[in-house]
Motif scaffolding. Structure first.
Motif, short mmCIF file in Angstrom:
data_model
loop_
_atom_site.label_atom_id
_atom_site.label_comp_id
_atom_site.label_asym_id
_atom_site.label_seq_id
_atom_site.Cartn_x
_atom_site.Cartn_y
_atom_site.Cartn_z
N HIS A 63 0.78 -1.14 0.28
CA HIS A 63 -0.02 0.12 -0.14
C HIS A 63 0.90 1.29 0.09
N LEU A 64 0.79 2.09 -1.08
CA LEU A 64 1.36 3.43 -1.13
C LEU A 64 0.65 4.38 -0.16
N SER A 65 1.27 4.54 0.88
CA SER A 65 0.59 5.75 1.76
C SER A 65 1.65 6.82 1.70
N THR A 66 1.75 7.89 2.71
CA THR A 66 2.18 9.09 2.54
C THR A 66 2.72 9.46 3.88
N ALA A 67 4.14 10.12 3.98
CA ALA A 67 4.46 10.56 4.94
C ALA A 67 3.89 11.66 5.56
N LEU A 68 2.79 12.21 4.89
CA LEU A 68 2.00 13.21 5.26
C LEU A 68 0.84 12.93 6.42
N VAL A 69 1.00 11.51 6.79
CA VAL A 69 0.01 10.99 8.07
C VAL A 69 0.80 11.41 9.13
N TYR A 70 1.85 12.23 9.17
CA TYR A 70 2.51 12.83 10.52
C TYR A 70 1.97 14.11 10.63
N GLY A 71 1.08 14.47 9.53
CA GLY A 71 0.60 16.02 9.60
C GLY A 71 1.86 16.93 9.38
N PHE A 72 1.49 18.26 9.79
CA PHE A 72 2.33 19.35 9.44
C PHE A 72 3.50 19.79 10.47
N ASN A 73 3.31 19.07 11.50
CA ASN A 73 4.16 19.62 12.65
C ASN A 73 4.46 18.27 13.83
N TYR A 74 5.63 18.08 13.23
CA TYR A 74 6.18 16.74 13.75
C TYR A 74 7.69 16.89 14.24
N PRO A 75 8.29 15.93 14.95
CA PRO A 75 9.71 15.92 15.38
C PRO A 75 10.50 15.70 14.49
N ARG A 92 5.33 4.68 3.37
CA ARG A 92 5.10 6.13 3.53
C ARG A 92 6.02 6.83 2.77
N ALA A 93 5.61 7.27 1.61
CA ALA A 93 6.36 8.07 0.61
C ALA A 93 6.66 9.37 0.95
N GLY A 94 7.69 10.02 0.48
CA GLY A 94 7.73 11.40 0.97
C GLY A 94 7.49 12.01 -0.37
N ASP A 95 7.87 13.15 -0.59
CA ASP A 95 7.61 14.14 -1.90
C ASP A 95 8.02 13.46 -3.13
N VAL A 96 7.37 12.81 -3.75
CA VAL A 96 7.71 11.94 -4.97
C VAL A 96 7.71 13.12 -6.27
N TYR A 97 8.94 13.07 -6.78
CA TYR A 97 9.13 13.96 -7.97
C TYR A 97 9.80 13.20 -8.96
N GLY A 98 9.90 13.69 -10.14
CA GLY A 98 10.50 12.92 -11.38
C GLY A 98 9.63 13.22 -12.59
N HIS A 155 12.07 15.10 -0.42
CA HIS A 155 11.89 14.61 -1.94
C HIS A 155 12.43 13.01 -2.14
N LEU A 156 11.75 12.47 -3.12
CA LEU A 156 11.75 11.08 -3.24
C LEU A 156 11.67 10.98 -4.66
N TYR A 157 12.88 10.63 -5.58
CA TYR A 157 12.80 10.32 -7.02
C TYR A 157 12.07 9.22 -7.15
N VAL A 158 11.09 9.11 -8.21
CA VAL A 158 10.25 8.19 -8.53
C VAL A 158 10.95 6.65 -8.52
N ASP A 159 12.04 6.70 -9.23
CA ASP A 159 12.73 5.28 -9.28
C ASP A 159 13.28 4.81 -8.05
N ASN A 160 13.62 5.63 -6.91
CA ASN A 160 14.05 5.09 -5.90
C ASN A 160 12.97 4.72 -4.91
N LEU A 161 11.56 5.50 -5.28
CA LEU A 161 10.39 4.79 -4.62
C LEU A 161 10.17 3.46 -5.19
N ILE A 162 10.21 3.05 -6.56
CA ILE A 162 10.03 1.81 -7.26
C ILE A 162 11.04 0.68 -6.44
#
Length: 334
Positions: free
Chosen positions: A114-126, A168-174, A205-212
């Motif tokens: 399941h491709l989720s997102t690191a945004l599950v931590y919200g906008f204020n996290y340690p 939990r993917a970061g900000d996927v670019y590419g 950031h997370l380059y798309v091939d790194n995610l794959i």
């Protein structure tokens, strides 16, 4: 799990992550079936040898048909907008995920990624937040619905018969990334782009091939029931990322605005677009997405999956630039 000759179902295969996953899966000898809601990318996928099904994950019958005869599911379909009615987000991100998860389990699928997102931590996290840290919806429909999807999906985990893995993917670019490449450049060309608070904070950031790569490592190592943060592991400031993006395209350096001033501008802009019956191209809530403060830890993915990002920002931007030179991004914004 050895992926050779295995059948992989990719939901959302017409989106840039799903399409790239299909290309790389076929390259390593997998059979690929794709589920998409439209005929977009249809011919390209068929040319790759993908079996394409058209339908939505919110339809339990479609989900059931898509999962028949499948060994592995990569679930990428989601509603990924900055804000909106929570009911709409739950329909796709939660109920749709439950549908495809239940269908996969009933069909005898062994591995469900399941491709989720690191945004599950919200906008204020340690800083260096880990997978065991508390999640937070922060009153955002996207973040909240992705948290709920994880919660419901992990309930279905029952290895060895059916194993769930959450990334939990970061900000996927590419090439093909709308939020982190196409939309910023589109707005930079119109001299409408700015970053908040002098670009402080970390762009995970997370380059798309790194995610794959991380996805296939998860399939291979089968750490069922586990959750992993996945990013490039570089601490790049928002300013550095967007300046790099502008310079790559030969565009003027974007300006900085105070966060609340940016939100006000975008609120007025989106209201004006609504007045003319146009869909807002960027919402005020996007400022929260583009001003997160810290890096996410990928220590668990490094140790358990042996995940080592191969494409750094310099190389990733170069590959993205080559794609941009051959692409009319204005069409992608329509």
């Amino acid at each position: 799990m050895n992926c050779q000759n295995k059948t992989l179902l990719i939901t959302g295969i017409d989106e840039f992550i799903g399409l790239r996953a299909a290309e790389l899966a076929i390259a390593q000898g997998m059979k690929v079936r794709g589920l998409q809601t439209s005929t977009q990318q249809h011919q390209k996928l068929k040319d790759l040898g993908v079996e394409v099904l058209v339908g939505g994950i919110t339809d339990a019958k479609i989900a059931k048909a898509a999962c028949q005869g499948v060994d592995i599911v990569l679930h990428t379909t989601q509603l990924a907008e900055e804000a909106g009615d929570i009911k709409h987000f739950r329909e796709i991100n939660v109920q749709g995920t439950i549908n495809i998860g239940q269908a996969a389990k009933q069909a005898g699928v062994k591995t469900f990624v399941h491709l989720s997102t690191a945004l599950v931590y919200g906008f204020n996290y340690p800083n260096q937040v880990t997978e065991s840290s508390q999640t937070s919806g922060d009153n955002n429909s996207y973040c909240q619905s992705k948290i709920e999807a994880e919660t419901e999906l992990i309930k279905l985990n029952s290895p060895p018969d059916f194993g769930v893995i959450i990334l939990r993917a970061g900000d996927v670019y590419g090439p093909g990334s709308i939020p982190w490449v196409v939309r910023p450049i589109h707005m930079m060309r119109q001299k409408l782009f700015a970053y908040a608070n002098d670009g402080q904070g970390v762009m995970n950031h997370l380059y798309v091939d790194n995610l794959i790569d991380a996805i296939f490592l998860a399939i291979e190592k089968a750490p069922y029931g586990e959750i992993f943060n996945i990013t490039d592991g570089q601490e790049t400031s928002w300013k550095e990322y967007f300046m790099h993006l502008a310079a790559m395209e030969g565009l003027p350096a974007p300006m900085s605005l105070p966060k609340e001033e940016m939100k006000l501008f975008l609120r007025v802009r989106s209201q004006g677009q609504k007045l003319f019956r146009k869909k807002a191209d960027i919402l005020p809530e996007s400022v929260d997405f583009m001003s997160r403060p810290y890096a996410y830890s990928i220590a668990k993915a490094t140790s358990v999956l042996n995940f080592k990002p191969k494409v750094d920002l310099e190389i990733g931007m170069g590959l993205t630039h080559e794609w941009l030179k051959a692409t009319d991004i204005e069409k992608l914004m329509k």
